[in-house]
Scaffold this active site. Sequence first.
Site, PDB file in Angstrom:
ATOM      1  N   TYR A 146      30.712 -29.698 -16.916  1.00 39.60           N
ATOM      2  CA  TYR A 146      30.120 -28.830 -17.943  1.00 39.60           C
ATOM      3  C   TYR A 146      30.025 -29.531 -19.293  1.00 39.60           C
ATOM      4  CZ  TYR A 146      30.225 -24.467 -15.223  1.00 39.60           C
ATOM      5  OH  TYR A 146      30.003 -23.481 -14.307  1.00 39.60           O
ATOM      6  N   LYS A 196      37.115 -32.953  -4.196  1.00 37.44           N
ATOM      7  CA  LYS A 196      36.189 -33.582  -3.256  1.00 37.44           C
ATOM      8  C   LYS A 196      36.535 -35.068  -3.245  1.00 37.44           C
ATOM      9  CE  LYS A 196      32.690 -33.490  -0.425  1.00 37.44           C
ATOM     10  NZ  LYS A 196      32.734 -32.854   0.918  1.00 37.44           N
TER      11      LYS A 196
HETATM   12  C1  IPM Z   1      31.230 -18.019 -15.512  1.00 38.63           C
HETATM   13  C2  IPM Z   1      29.740 -18.141 -15.663  1.00 38.63           C
HETATM   14  C3  IPM Z   1      29.425 -19.261 -16.643  1.00 38.63           C
HETATM   15  C4  IPM Z   1      30.002 -20.542 -16.075  1.00 38.63           C
HETATM   16  C5  IPM Z   1      27.935 -19.404 -16.972  1.00 38.63           C
HETATM   17  C6  IPM Z   1      27.381 -18.135 -17.568  1.00 38.63           C
HETATM   18  C7  IPM Z   1      27.650 -20.584 -17.856  1.00 38.63           C
HETATM   19  O1  IPM Z   1      29.146 -18.337 -14.438  1.00 38.63           O
HETATM   20  O2  IPM Z   1      31.927 -17.801 -16.516  1.00 38.63           O
HETATM   21  O3  IPM Z   1      31.715 -18.092 -14.382  1.00 38.63           O
HETATM   22  O4  IPM Z   1      29.349 -21.205 -15.248  1.00 38.63           O
HETATM   23  O5  IPM Z   1      31.115 -20.899 -16.449  1.00 38.63           O
END
Ligand code: IPM
Length: 369
Positions: A146, A196
């Site tokens: 992320y 993984k």
């Molecule tokens: C979560 C959601 C978020 C994530 C999205 C909205 C970016 O799916 O909090 O699980 O992927 O973390």
Amino acid sequence: MSDVTRSLVACLPGDGVGPEVVAQAVQVLQAVAPRFGLELTFETALVGASAYRADGHPFPQETQDLCDRADAILFGSVGDSSLDSLPRNLRPEQSLSILRKRYELFCNLRPTVIFPELRALSPLREDRLLPQVDMVIVRELAGGIYYGQPRGIEGEGEERRGFNTEVYRAGEVRRIAHQAFQLAQMRRRKLTSIDKANALESGELWRQVVNEVAREYPTVELDHLYVDNAAMQLIRRPSSFDVILANNIFGDILSDEASMLAGSIGLGASASLGTGRLALYEAIHGTAPDIAGQDKANPLATILSAAMMLRLSFNQPAAADLIEQAVAKTVAAGYRTPDLVQPGESTVGTRAMGTAVLTQCDALLAARG
Ligand code: IPM
Ligand code: MG
């Protein structure tokens, strides 16, 4: 001198069904917290698409200032597909990434608890849910793919490349592993770490560090599962799991899967704890645009997230237990939002569900005297 503690809760209702479910959770907190000597003040600010429309940014300065002052954040949901063509840094979901990074909210707890009355809602056969499904996913929330660099889309035509980087430093794995082991120690002392490692170096490092940390927790039984196998075992033998430790992306995916065991994503609560004092509480469901504004959303996940707030931010386990019991009694009494309804049952709306929980809270509070 009074023994009342004053704390500030930042309410960020956001988009879609967020405002409806947050309103119900606030109502429950307002009824319960004072009875445990906790005086909560609530201040609301814009976030997500609604913030973008009002201020041109999904996480405006005013919202940031409120969060900086707050003791806890009660979050609704963010997202609006009509804004998907905006630059990524202005999209509603960006507000969550900013919050998670700004307050280093690295530890995301996502419990899955099944209400016996709702077992038939699960897509799994009832006997697969026995003896009891009771697990917590501990998801690393401030690192991994992320946030990894480099990332982007570049090039032209068929050579255009979209890329992201899955990267973990040992220290990031270590701090989340400690959280998971400590939680396992307080529960059934079983920890399953997901990676993984057979295909990815980041997973190999993850496994090494988790094994190092394990030496400090000899009473916790640790095993490792590859994520693909874990996705299968969650369906095959859900009641064998206690605490599951996963990186950011695997935890995202597996927690949606695990929530379905309970029959509805409308029951999934979560807490995101950081390196500082501030923590964030939110349902794991999204904005549900198809039912937004129609008094149809299930507020229980947000109410259960508010209970986690009382337990984890305000050290009020009895107050948290009380709310959780009230929710269980509400479900047992037959209250069903549309996501929970089975043939022959009648439904209630978001507000009526919230009121029903409140009534159960009042009864439990009265019984305490
Ligand atoms: C979560 C959601 C978020 C994530 C999205 C909205 C970016 O799916 O909090 O699980 O992927 O973390
Ligand atoms: Mg998700």
